[in-house]
Design a protein around this motif. Structure first.
Motif, PDB file in Angstrom:
ATOM      1  N   PRO A 160      -9.129  -1.369   9.963  1.00 41.90           N
ATOM      2  CA  PRO A 160      -9.011  -1.688   8.528  1.00 41.90           C
ATOM      3  C   PRO A 160      -7.607  -1.414   8.016  1.00 41.90           C
ATOM      4  O   PRO A 160      -6.944  -0.462   8.431  1.00 41.90           O
ATOM      5  CB  PRO A 160     -10.039  -0.752   7.875  1.00 41.90           C
ATOM      6  N   THR A 161      -7.149  -2.252   7.123  1.00 39.43           N
ATOM      7  CA  THR A 161      -5.808  -2.113   6.562  1.00 39.43           C
ATOM      8  C   THR A 161      -5.871  -1.476   5.181  1.00 39.43           C
ATOM      9  O   THR A 161      -6.901  -1.521   4.502  1.00 39.43           O
ATOM     10  CB  THR A 161      -5.112  -3.483   6.473  1.00 39.43           C
ATOM     11  N   ARG A 162      -4.781  -0.895   4.781  1.00 37.14           N
ATOM     12  CA  ARG A 162      -4.640  -0.306   3.454  1.00 37.14           C
ATOM     13  C   ARG A 162      -3.396  -0.902   2.791  1.00 37.14           C
ATOM     14  O   ARG A 162      -2.443  -1.273   3.478  1.00 37.14           O
ATOM     15  CB  ARG A 162      -4.508   1.221   3.536  1.00 37.14           C
ATOM     16  N   VAL A 163      -3.432  -0.982   1.503  1.00 44.38           N
ATOM     17  CA  VAL A 163      -2.332  -1.577   0.749  1.00 44.38           C
ATOM     18  C   VAL A 163      -1.720  -0.506  -0.143  1.00 44.38           C
ATOM     19  O   VAL A 163      -2.435   0.240  -0.833  1.00 44.38           O
ATOM     20  CB  VAL A 163      -2.819  -2.764  -0.104  1.00 44.38           C
ATOM     21  N   ILE A 164      -0.386  -0.402  -0.115  1.00 44.21           N
ATOM     22  CA  ILE A 164       0.328   0.510  -1.000  1.00 44.21           C
ATOM     23  C   ILE A 164       1.276  -0.323  -1.860  1.00 44.21           C
ATOM     24  O   ILE A 164       1.759  -1.383  -1.451  1.00 44.21           O
ATOM     25  CB  ILE A 164       1.117   1.581  -0.216  1.00 44.21           C
ATOM     26  N   THR A 165       1.493   0.165  -3.045  1.00 43.51           N
ATOM     27  CA  THR A 165       2.418  -0.500  -3.970  1.00 43.51           C
ATOM     28  C   THR A 165       3.666   0.361  -4.108  1.00 43.51           C
ATOM     29  O   THR A 165       3.580   1.533  -4.499  1.00 43.51           O
ATOM     30  CB  THR A 165       1.762  -0.709  -5.342  1.00 43.51           C
ATOM     31  N   VAL A 166       4.792  -0.214  -3.757  1.00 41.31           N
ATOM     32  CA  VAL A 166       6.062   0.504  -3.810  1.00 41.31           C
ATOM     33  C   VAL A 166       6.948  -0.172  -4.843  1.00 41.31           C
ATOM     34  O   VAL A 166       7.175  -1.390  -4.786  1.00 41.31           O
ATOM     35  CB  VAL A 166       6.754   0.507  -2.427  1.00 41.31           C
ATOM     36  N   ARG A 167       7.424   0.610  -5.783  1.00 40.67           N
ATOM     37  CA  ARG A 167       8.330   0.071  -6.800  1.00 40.67           C
ATOM     38  C   ARG A 167       9.758   0.067  -6.256  1.00 40.67           C
ATOM     39  O   ARG A 167      10.291   1.114  -5.868  1.00 40.67           O
ATOM     40  CB  ARG A 167       8.246   0.896  -8.084  1.00 40.67           C
ATOM     41  N   LEU A 168      10.356  -1.097  -6.191  1.00 40.58           N
ATOM     42  CA  LEU A 168      11.706  -1.265  -5.641  1.00 40.58           C
ATOM     43  C   LEU A 168      12.621  -1.865  -6.699  1.00 40.58           C
ATOM     44  O   LEU A 168      12.196  -2.739  -7.469  1.00 40.58           O
ATOM     45  CB  LEU A 168      11.687  -2.195  -4.419  1.00 40.58           C
ATOM     46  N   SER A 171      17.608  -5.276  -6.545  1.00 40.48           N
ATOM     47  CA  SER A 171      18.659  -5.428  -5.530  1.00 40.48           C
ATOM     48  C   SER A 171      18.166  -5.010  -4.150  1.00 40.48           C
ATOM     49  O   SER A 171      18.484  -5.651  -3.138  1.00 40.48           O
ATOM     50  CB  SER A 171      19.892  -4.603  -5.926  1.00 40.48           C
ATOM     51  N   LEU A 172      17.355  -3.938  -4.068  1.00 40.98           N
ATOM     52  CA  LEU A 172      16.827  -3.495  -2.782  1.00 40.98           C
ATOM     53  C   LEU A 172      15.806  -4.498  -2.246  1.00 40.98           C
ATOM     54  O   LEU A 172      15.776  -4.797  -1.044  1.00 40.98           O
ATOM     55  CB  LEU A 172      16.201  -2.103  -2.926  1.00 40.98           C
ATOM     56  N   HIS A 173      14.969  -5.027  -3.109  1.00 41.49           N
ATOM     57  CA  HIS A 173      13.999  -6.044  -2.698  1.00 41.49           C
ATOM     58  C   HIS A 173      14.721  -7.284  -2.162  1.00 41.49           C
ATOM     59  O   HIS A 173      14.312  -7.873  -1.143  1.00 41.49           O
ATOM     60  CB  HIS A 173      13.099  -6.410  -3.881  1.00 41.49           C
ATOM     61  N   GLU A 174      15.803  -7.681  -2.837  1.00 44.73           N
ATOM     62  CA  GLU A 174      16.562  -8.847  -2.385  1.00 44.73           C
ATOM     63  C   GLU A 174      17.231  -8.564  -1.041  1.00 44.73           C
ATOM     64  O   GLU A 174      17.308  -9.456  -0.169  1.00 44.73           O
ATOM     65  CB  GLU A 174      17.617  -9.204  -3.430  1.00 44.73           C
ATOM     66  N   SER A 175      17.676  -7.325  -0.842  1.00 44.51           N
ATOM     67  CA  SER A 175      18.293  -6.968   0.426  1.00 44.51           C
ATOM     68  C   SER A 175      17.285  -7.044   1.571  1.00 44.51           C
ATOM     69  O   SER A 175      17.599  -7.544   2.668  1.00 44.51           O
ATOM     70  CB  SER A 175      18.891  -5.563   0.334  1.00 44.51           C
ATOM     71  N   LEU A 176      16.045  -6.589   1.351  1.00 42.53           N
ATOM     72  CA  LEU A 176      15.004  -6.672   2.375  1.00 42.53           C
ATOM     73  C   LEU A 176      14.643  -8.125   2.673  1.00 42.53           C
ATOM     74  O   LEU A 176      14.402  -8.493   3.822  1.00 42.53           O
ATOM     75  CB  LEU A 176      13.762  -5.898   1.922  1.00 42.53           C
ATOM     76  N   LEU A 190       9.092  -6.325   8.745  1.00 42.44           N
ATOM     77  CA  LEU A 190      10.339  -5.574   8.625  1.00 42.44           C
ATOM     78  C   LEU A 190      10.097  -4.201   8.017  1.00 42.44           C
ATOM     79  O   LEU A 190      10.641  -3.187   8.500  1.00 42.44           O
ATOM     80  CB  LEU A 190      11.338  -6.366   7.783  1.00 42.44           C
ATOM     81  N   CYS A 191       9.280  -4.131   6.985  1.00 41.40           N
ATOM     82  CA  CYS A 191       9.002  -2.842   6.344  1.00 41.40           C
ATOM     83  C   CYS A 191       8.236  -1.922   7.287  1.00 41.40           C
ATOM     84  O   CYS A 191       8.482  -0.706   7.320  1.00 41.40           O
ATOM     85  CB  CYS A 191       8.219  -3.061   5.055  1.00 41.40           C
ATOM     86  N   ILE A 192       7.297  -2.488   8.077  1.00 39.00           N
ATOM     87  CA  ILE A 192       6.575  -1.656   9.046  1.00 39.00           C
ATOM     88  C   ILE A 192       7.541  -1.107  10.092  1.00 39.00           C
ATOM     89  O   ILE A 192       7.451   0.063  10.493  1.00 39.00           O
ATOM     90  CB  ILE A 192       5.447  -2.465   9.707  1.00 39.00           C
ATOM     91  N   SER A 193       8.486  -1.925  10.534  1.00 39.46           N
ATOM     92  CA  SER A 193       9.474  -1.455  11.514  1.00 39.46           C
ATOM     93  C   SER A 193      10.287  -0.305  10.960  1.00 39.46           C
ATOM     94  O   SER A 193      10.580   0.674  11.660  1.00 39.46           O
ATOM     95  CB  SER A 193      10.388  -2.608  11.920  1.00 39.46           C
ATOM     96  N   LYS A 194      10.677  -0.408   9.699  1.00 38.97           N
ATOM     97  CA  LYS A 194      11.444   0.676   9.097  1.00 38.97           C
ATOM     98  C   LYS A 194      10.593   1.929   8.915  1.00 38.97           C
ATOM     99  O   LYS A 194      11.092   3.058   9.047  1.00 38.97           O
ATOM    100  CB  LYS A 194      12.019   0.218   7.751  1.00 38.97           C
TER     101      LYS A 194
END
Length: 207
Positions: A160-168, A171-176, A190-194
């Motif tokens: 089962p998966t879980r969802v988290i909400t991260v406020r970015l 500029s950081l969102h655009e960089s990702l 990419l976020c999982i890799s980090k």
């Protein structure tokens, strides 16, 4: 008054009714009747009979047996083993588990998860942080990368998966987003890799 004949000293004769005709007797064959099925008389139901017909149970009902949780990969190391011996045991288990070609989520759960091999062998935060800085930990990270490359979406959904909400910041969102596009991957991967990478305490700001 009745008429009496004195000469004969008798009453006049009254006419007798005519005799009934006698017919010859006629016999009829016995009537054939089909036998009726026999029905045993049913006992009358009473209030007490309903109570006696109910099944009775003795003792308390048993709860359904829950399947035992998997114990995870077996470890062949003594509790008094040295740090280097524990490192070697972790790599041995990880390599053996990797050859079974599991999905990367299962590999992470059994090796790096909260109840995985590394946490069980290095329960102290100092030892765990020290192991994260070793070459053996880097090898395990490469195993996860290889498994992620050949794990499809269907296998990822086994757990089962879980969802988290991260406020970015924007500029950081655009960089990702740009980095994911340049690496030809999704922002989710990419976020999982980090998140799987080692982060030193000095890189995390205090609240």
């Amino acid at each position: 008054m009745s008429q009496f004949n004195q000469g004969t000293n008798s009453y006049p004769q009254t006419p007798q009714p005519a005799a009934r005709p006698v017919f010859p007797s006629t016999t009829f064959p016995p009537q054939q009747t089909s036998p009726q099925p026999y029905h045993a008389p049913q006992p009358q139901a009473t209030e007490g009979s309903y109570a006696s017909a109910r099944p009775t149970f003795t003792g308390s009902p048993q709860a359904p047996v829950q399947p035992a949780a998997p114990a995870g990969p077996a470890m062949n190391v003594a509790p008094t083993a040295t740090f280097d011996e524990k490192k070697a045991e972790v790599v041995r288990i990880a390599r053996e588990f990797f050859r079974g070609v599991p999905d990367w989520v299962t590999f992470f759960r059994e090796i790096l998860g909260v109840e995985g091999v590394i946490h069980r062998l290095f329960p102290q935060p100092e030892e765990y942080t020290k192991f994260e800085q070793s070459d053996e930990y880097g090898e395990i990270q490469l195993m996860i990368v290889k498994l992620r490359e050949r794990t499809n979406v269907q296998n990822e959904s086994k757990e089962p998966t879980r969802v988290i909400t991260v406020r970015l910041p924007k500029s950081l969102h655009e960089s990702l987003r740009v980095e994911a596009h340049s690496r030809r991957t999704s922002m989710n991967k990419l976020c999982i890799s980090k998140l799987l990478q080692v982060i030193d305490d000095s890189m995390i700001p205090n609240d």
